[in-house]
Design a protein around this motif. Sequence first.
Motif, mmCIF file in Angstrom:
data_model
loop_
_atom_site.group_PDB
_atom_site.id
_atom_site.type_symbol
_atom_site.label_atom_id
_atom_site.label_comp_id
_atom_site.label_asym_id
_atom_site.label_seq_id
_atom_site.Cartn_x
_atom_site.Cartn_y
_atom_site.Cartn_z
ATOM 1 N N THR A 119 0.887 -1.385 -0.028
ATOM 2 C CA THR A 119 0.131 -0.013 -0.099
ATOM 3 C C THR A 119 0.834 1.454 0.096
ATOM 4 N N GLN A 120 1.920 1.201 0.888
ATOM 5 C CA GLN A 120 3.084 2.473 0.947
ATOM 6 C C GLN A 120 3.353 2.683 -0.405
ATOM 7 N N ARG A 121 3.833 1.417 -1.081
ATOM 8 C CA ARG A 121 4.669 1.630 -2.180
ATOM 9 C C ARG A 121 3.740 2.262 -3.230
ATOM 10 N N ALA A 122 2.503 1.662 -3.398
ATOM 11 C CA ALA A 122 1.694 2.240 -4.602
ATOM 12 C C ALA A 122 1.267 3.551 -4.301
ATOM 13 N N SER B 246 3.151 11.377 -10.488
ATOM 14 C CA SER B 246 2.385 12.756 -10.624
ATOM 15 C C SER B 246 3.610 13.731 -10.820
ATOM 16 N N LEU B 247 4.445 13.668 -9.853
ATOM 17 C CA LEU B 247 5.607 14.789 -9.739
ATOM 18 C C LEU B 247 6.341 14.879 -10.868
ATOM 19 N N HIS B 248 6.720 13.550 -11.520
ATOM 20 C CA HIS B 248 7.632 13.400 -12.841
ATOM 21 C C HIS B 248 6.881 13.995 -13.989
ATOM 22 N N HIS B 249 5.768 13.451 -13.976
ATOM 23 C CA HIS B 249 4.710 14.113 -15.352
ATOM 24 C C HIS B 249 4.822 15.650 -14.964
ATOM 25 N N GLN B 250 4.858 16.276 -14.125
ATOM 26 C CA GLN B 250 4.934 17.610 -13.941
ATOM 27 C C GLN B 250 6.012 18.463 -13.842
ATOM 28 N N GLY B 251 7.307 17.538 -14.292
ATOM 29 C CA GLY B 251 8.380 18.080 -14.501
ATOM 30 C C GLY B 251 9.394 18.171 -13.313
ATOM 31 N N PHE B 252 9.224 17.485 -12.328
ATOM 32 C CA PHE B 252 9.883 17.677 -10.872
ATOM 33 C C PHE B 252 10.620 16.327 -10.897
ATOM 34 N N LYS C 179 13.101 16.059 -8.174
ATOM 35 C CA LYS C 179 13.937 16.007 -6.741
ATOM 36 C C LYS C 179 12.665 15.833 -5.907
ATOM 37 N N LEU C 180 12.570 14.947 -4.764
ATOM 38 C CA LEU C 180 11.747 14.397 -3.840
ATOM 39 C C LEU C 180 12.558 14.080 -2.556
ATOM 40 N N ILE D 240 2.632 9.391 -6.395
ATOM 41 C CA ILE D 240 3.002 10.305 -6.203
ATOM 42 C C ILE D 240 4.144 10.921 -6.780
ATOM 43 N N VAL D 241 5.362 9.898 -7.065
ATOM 44 C CA VAL D 241 6.509 10.125 -7.923
ATOM 45 C C VAL D 241 5.796 10.154 -9.567
#
Length: 257
Positions: free
Chosen positions: A93-96, A104-110, A112-113, A101-102
């Motif tokens: 569950t945590q992995r999903a 979505s952020l990567h798609h938006q051009g981020f 670094k997390l 989150i990753v």
Amino acid sequence: MNREIDLSVSAYGVTRPLDYDMVILPWGATEPHNQHLPYLTDSILSHDVAVDAAQIALDKYGVRAMVLPSVMMGAQNPGQRDLKFCIHYRYDTQRAILADIVASLHHQGFHKLLIINGHGGNTFKSMIRDLAVDYPDFLILSSEWFTVLPGKDWFDDPGDHADELETSVMMHYHPELVNLSEAGPGNAHPFALESLRQKTAWLPRHWTKVTSDTGIGNPRLATPEKGKRFAAAVAEKYALLLKELAAVTNQDDLYER
């Protein structure tokens, strides 16, 4: 309260015109914290430390990081599910959640997390290794805010859970949420096996056999002043990390040449 760096209170009208160097993800749990701290203590504290760090990074170094709302889905030890309203979230569950989150952020051009973890039962290393395969251009780091600095250097008798450290930091950020008069002593029963005490091997502690009030460590010595000093020092360390990460343009920048 800076709406530029805290997504919990921000709006698209604020974030839309701004450029962000990276993203911070606080991660906690939903579990009892002795009898005097909120169930969401781990989520609250990881978020508040993250916001302080992001503010220092912006003010001191000109680095802008967005702090996401805290994830309250934590993994629990055996016995903790016996405690009313303590919720165990499986590794899958945590992995999903992290993968979504990753993605979505990567798609938006981020790219670094930083995960700021507030719950000792959470582990992200294997997840991050898997995500590094899927997103080789995405830098994902994890950290536990309460271990960034040694608690013994800042507190008289730090423990393990809902102790002097956690209670002090919560008293600093949210004194209205702390009922110290209701706290149990936080007495704990260590393993009987010497090898386990010496950490020759690891297994999860059965929580209700270790502690009767869910705390490990005496919270009675806690003060908001201690919490403020410790939280500020931790936030400064994170802010410096954010500054250094902002200068990283690729994997080569992470290593000495």
